[in-house]
Enzyme design. Sequence first.
Site, PDB file in Angstrom:
ATOM      1  N   ARG A 127     -30.458  -1.112   5.494  1.00 38.57           N
ATOM      2  CA  ARG A 127     -29.459  -0.900   6.598  1.00 38.57           C
ATOM      3  C   ARG A 127     -29.788  -1.616   7.768  1.00 38.57           C
ATOM      4  O   ARG A 127     -29.424  -2.200   8.525  1.00 38.57           O
ATOM      5  CB  ARG A 127     -29.078   0.697   6.728  1.00 38.57           C
ATOM      6  CG  ARG A 127     -28.239   0.700   7.651  1.00 38.57           C
ATOM      7  CD  ARG A 127     -27.602   2.200   7.632  1.00 38.57           C
ATOM      8  NE  ARG A 127     -26.874   2.464   6.396  1.00 38.57           N
ATOM      9  CZ  ARG A 127     -27.018   3.922   5.535  1.00 38.57           C
ATOM     10  NH1 ARG A 127     -27.708   4.757   6.285  1.00 38.57           N
ATOM     11  NH2 ARG A 127     -26.358   3.824   4.525  1.00 38.57           N
ATOM     12  N   TYR A 128     -31.267  -1.106   7.921  1.00 32.27           N
ATOM     13  CA  TYR A 128     -31.953  -1.539   9.210  1.00 32.27           C
ATOM     14  C   TYR A 128     -32.950  -2.700   8.740  1.00 32.27           C
ATOM     15  O   TYR A 128     -33.453  -2.555   7.648  1.00 32.27           O
ATOM     16  CB  TYR A 128     -32.846  -0.441   9.891  1.00 32.27           C
ATOM     17  CG  TYR A 128     -31.767   0.832  10.083  1.00 32.27           C
ATOM     18  CD1 TYR A 128     -31.105   0.748  11.242  1.00 32.27           C
ATOM     19  CD2 TYR A 128     -31.615   2.004   9.257  1.00 32.27           C
ATOM     20  CE1 TYR A 128     -30.278   2.056  11.655  1.00 32.27           C
ATOM     21  CE2 TYR A 128     -31.008   3.071   9.820  1.00 32.27           C
ATOM     22  CZ  TYR A 128     -30.224   3.084  10.776  1.00 32.27           C
ATOM     23  OH  TYR A 128     -29.587   3.949  11.400  1.00 32.27           O
ATOM     24  N   ARG A 131     -36.894  -1.579   7.450  1.00 24.99           N
ATOM     25  CA  ARG A 131     -37.070  -0.782   6.598  1.00 24.99           C
ATOM     26  C   ARG A 131     -36.202  -0.269   5.602  1.00 24.99           C
ATOM     27  O   ARG A 131     -35.055  -0.496   5.951  1.00 24.99           O
ATOM     28  CB  ARG A 131     -37.287   0.700   7.404  1.00 24.99           C
ATOM     29  CG  ARG A 131     -36.393   1.004   8.478  1.00 24.99           C
ATOM     30  CD  ARG A 131     -36.827   1.825   9.690  1.00 24.99           C
ATOM     31  NE  ARG A 131     -36.070   2.521  10.490  1.00 24.99           N
ATOM     32  CZ  ARG A 131     -35.303   1.835  11.445  1.00 24.99           C
ATOM     33  NH1 ARG A 131     -35.317   0.317  11.521  1.00 24.99           N
ATOM     34  NH2 ARG A 131     -34.277   2.401  12.032  1.00 24.99           N
ATOM     35  N   CYS A 140     -34.334  17.745  -6.899  1.00 30.33           N
ATOM     36  CA  CYS A 140     -34.783  18.271  -5.879  1.00 30.33           C
ATOM     37  C   CYS A 140     -35.600  19.681  -6.429  1.00 30.33           C
ATOM     38  O   CYS A 140     -35.125  20.195  -7.340  1.00 30.33           O
ATOM     39  CB  CYS A 140     -33.887  18.552  -4.785  1.00 30.33           C
ATOM     40  SG  CYS A 140     -33.291  17.070  -4.142  1.00 30.33           S
ATOM     41  N   CYS A 144     -29.811  22.101  -1.653  1.00 24.90           N
ATOM     42  CA  CYS A 144     -29.222  22.657  -0.536  1.00 24.90           C
ATOM     43  C   CYS A 144     -27.687  22.307  -0.492  1.00 24.90           C
ATOM     44  O   CYS A 144     -27.103  21.355  -0.693  1.00 24.90           O
ATOM     45  CB  CYS A 144     -30.013  21.736   0.697  1.00 24.90           C
ATOM     46  SG  CYS A 144     -31.630  21.466   0.564  1.00 24.90           S
ATOM     47  N   CYS A 147     -25.825  19.158   0.987  1.00 19.09           N
ATOM     48  CA  CYS A 147     -26.432  18.190   0.816  1.00 19.09           C
ATOM     49  C   CYS A 147     -25.674  17.048   1.102  1.00 19.09           C
ATOM     50  O   CYS A 147     -24.670  16.882   0.458  1.00 19.09           O
ATOM     51  CB  CYS A 147     -27.167  17.975  -0.386  1.00 19.09           C
ATOM     52  SG  CYS A 147     -27.633  16.385  -0.871  1.00 19.09           S
ATOM     53  N   ARG A 149     -25.977  13.842   0.188  1.00 23.74           N
ATOM     54  CA  ARG A 149     -26.087  12.884  -0.921  1.00 23.74           C
ATOM     55  C   ARG A 149     -25.531  13.549  -2.027  1.00 23.74           C
ATOM     56  O   ARG A 149     -26.126  13.469  -3.381  1.00 23.74           O
ATOM     57  CB  ARG A 149     -27.483  12.258  -0.978  1.00 23.74           C
ATOM     58  CG  ARG A 149     -27.215  10.874  -0.897  1.00 23.74           C
ATOM     59  CD  ARG A 149     -28.830  10.231  -1.154  1.00 23.74           C
ATOM     60  NE  ARG A 149     -29.060   9.347   0.357  1.00 23.74           N
ATOM     61  CZ  ARG A 149     -30.297   9.268   0.820  1.00 23.74           C
ATOM     62  NH1 ARG A 149     -31.052  10.183   0.408  1.00 23.74           N
ATOM     63  NH2 ARG A 149     -30.459   8.677   1.837  1.00 23.74           N
ATOM     64  N   ASP A 309     -23.332  15.635   7.915  1.00 31.03           N
ATOM     65  CA  ASP A 309     -22.640  14.374   7.515  1.00 31.03           C
ATOM     66  C   ASP A 309     -21.193  14.778   6.837  1.00 31.03           C
ATOM     67  O   ASP A 309     -21.186  16.062   6.297  1.00 31.03           O
ATOM     68  CB  ASP A 309     -23.469  13.437   6.601  1.00 31.03           C
ATOM     69  CG  ASP A 309     -24.718  12.915   6.947  1.00 31.03           C
ATOM     70  OD1 ASP A 309     -24.484  12.341   8.339  1.00 31.03           O
ATOM     71  OD2 ASP A 309     -25.688  12.847   6.738  1.00 31.03           O
ATOM     72  N   ASP A 346     -24.979  10.269  11.980  1.00 28.41           N
ATOM     73  CA  ASP A 346     -24.879   8.949  11.025  1.00 28.41           C
ATOM     74  C   ASP A 346     -23.550   8.411  10.624  1.00 28.41           C
ATOM     75  O   ASP A 346     -22.779   9.463  10.277  1.00 28.41           O
ATOM     76  CB  ASP A 346     -25.531   9.574   9.597  1.00 28.41           C
ATOM     77  CG  ASP A 346     -26.595   8.474   9.184  1.00 28.41           C
ATOM     78  OD1 ASP A 346     -26.300   7.170   9.501  1.00 28.41           O
ATOM     79  OD2 ASP A 346     -27.659   8.564   8.601  1.00 28.41           O
ATOM     80  N   LYS A 353     -27.303   5.346  12.414  1.00 26.73           N
ATOM     81  CA  LYS A 353     -27.741   6.621  13.084  1.00 26.73           C
ATOM     82  C   LYS A 353     -27.436   6.529  14.811  1.00 26.73           C
ATOM     83  O   LYS A 353     -27.956   5.479  15.345  1.00 26.73           O
ATOM     84  CB  LYS A 353     -29.097   7.239  12.955  1.00 26.73           C
ATOM     85  CG  LYS A 353     -29.143   7.625  11.670  1.00 26.73           C
ATOM     86  CD  LYS A 353     -30.451   8.525  11.545  1.00 26.73           C
ATOM     87  CE  LYS A 353     -31.528   7.900  10.715  1.00 26.73           C
ATOM     88  NZ  LYS A 353     -31.069   7.609   9.192  1.00 26.73           N
TER      89      LYS A 353
HETATM   90  C1  LIG Z   1     -31.932   7.070   8.378  1.00 30.23           C
HETATM   91  C2  LIG Z   1     -32.259   5.865   7.816  1.00 30.23           C
HETATM   92  C3  LIG Z   1     -33.291   5.092   8.016  1.00 30.23           C
HETATM   93  C4  LIG Z   1     -34.628   5.909   9.021  1.00 30.23           C
HETATM   94  O1  LIG Z   1     -34.167   5.618  10.181  1.00 30.23           O
HETATM   95  P1  LIG Z   1     -35.222   5.931  11.297  1.00 30.23           P
HETATM   96  O2  LIG Z   1     -34.473   5.951  12.648  1.00 30.23           O
HETATM   97  O3  LIG Z   1     -36.289   4.859  11.221  1.00 30.23           O
HETATM   98  O4  LIG Z   1     -35.822   7.093  11.067  1.00 30.23           O
HETATM   99  C5  LIG Z   1     -33.766   3.964   7.306  1.00 30.23           C
HETATM  100  N1  LIG Z   1     -32.742   3.651   6.459  1.00 30.23           N
HETATM  101  C6  LIG Z   1     -31.677   4.200   6.121  1.00 30.23           C
HETATM  102  C7  LIG Z   1     -30.474   3.593   5.208  1.00 30.23           C
HETATM  103  C8  LIG Z   1     -31.335   5.287   6.819  1.00 30.23           C
HETATM  104  O5  LIG Z   1     -29.937   5.960   6.451  1.00 30.23           O
HETATM  105  S1  SF4 Z   2     -30.604  17.780   1.383  1.00 29.40           S
HETATM  106 FE1  SF4 Z   2     -30.191  17.229  -0.855  1.00 29.40          FE
HETATM  107  S2  SF4 Z   2     -31.414  15.618  -1.265  1.00 29.40           S
HETATM  108 FE2  SF4 Z   2     -32.647  16.960   0.453  1.00 29.40          FE
HETATM  109  S3  SF4 Z   2     -33.751  18.413  -0.582  1.00 29.40           S
HETATM  110 FE3  SF4 Z   2     -31.550  19.290  -0.145  1.00 29.40          FE
HETATM  111  S4  SF4 Z   2     -30.550  18.688  -2.060  1.00 29.40           S
HETATM  112 FE4  SF4 Z   2     -32.330  17.482  -2.110  1.00 29.40          FE
END
Ligand SMILES: *Cc1c(COP(=O)(O)O)cnc(C)c1O
Ligand code: SF4
Length: 389
Positions: A127-128, A131, A140, A144, A147, A149, A309, A346, A353
Amino acid sequence: MSSVPSDASTADPKDSLLTDGAFLVEAPLHAEAPLPWPRALRRGILSVDELARRGLVEESELPRLREALQHLDLRVPAAFQPGIEAGDPALALQALPSREELSFFPEELDDPIGDDPCSPTPLLTHRYPTRVLLKPTYLCAMYCRFCFRRNKVSHSEHQALEADLEAAFAYIRAHPEVREVILTGGDPLVLTDARLREVLAPLQALPQLKVIRLHTRIPTALPQRVTPELIRLLRSTGKAVWVIAHVNAASELTPEAIQAFGSFVDGGVPVLSQSVLLKGVNDSRESLAALFEALVDLRVKPYYLHYPDLAKGTRHFRIPLARAMELVRSLRGALSGLCVPPLVVDLPGGRGKVLVEAQSSRQISENSWEFISPLNGERIRVDYPPCEG
Ligand SMILES: *Cc1c(COP(=O)(O)O)cnc(C)c1O
Ligand code: SF4
């Protein structure tokens, strides 16, 4: 089912993906020896029936809770169990399922932060510019309940396939602008050292890659996992390895967790923390202050506080965003600057973010600004005469 409390509820066949069967050959335990981590993992509670047997959920709720587990598995880690049994709501709300997870609202999305549109291959999100996220597992050490995701996490059909991992490595190799890989998931530290080595080796070989980040729940959910061998493995990559630990409540910081953080920092692996602002868990000045100060005392810098989220079945964890923004502003100045992370949202659809703290400054004329003092809330006007530049 027998009444043996510890290892009785741990028949999750997916565990073999985590531990490569390592717990099948473990040596007998000595009282003073630390619990080997696969065995600690196996002490997690995986069934709502076991929760009912322990009096942690109502029998009458079981059908609904079973339904909730169809969206996200259950794993209440051993590390959280004493606190939950002692009645700590901050731990119980994070780990125990509730019927509210079955209430979906129109604003809630399957893929709330838009990972899928930014994923050129299944396990990689880009996305960025510099990175990428790499998700070598969706399992996991605890699940959580909030979560973000939860549409993929814990689900067998989303487990990493070798071909998908190879495709992710190929993508990174083909994109020399990527200088940082963020291992996330799931939790990359539920993988065995041997598996982790296989994931790290192709990354280690890339000269343009400078930083490897691990996003993990391990220090508080499965602190036994932080072994000297793990630290050596991370250091042996020769990259700058950073750990970003997910922690939401000061009461997660058990003696074992404290030791795990110390092992990373003493071993030369810097640690930051991420927290999610959760109703009933940490949505007060006092609970956030206690959490952030305790982390800084452990040499862990709070990095982000996330507004939850818009994941399905998680509305019961959200507080109004405006209240969240005020809450964080109220900590500025009151606590050491080391302690207070920025609050971030986000954006849906993969748009990134955004820092969203309540405004402490506004422009009132071309050369004049008004600020709110962090000490007493006083409004202060400051003139900045024109300057070249
Ligand atoms: C949150 C996130 C990151 C990390 O973002 P930082 O601001 O560098 O911590 C990198 N890639 C994706 C897709 C993200 O959602
Ligand atoms: S937030 Fe989701 S991905 Fe992160 S540790 Fe908890 S269950 Fe696992």
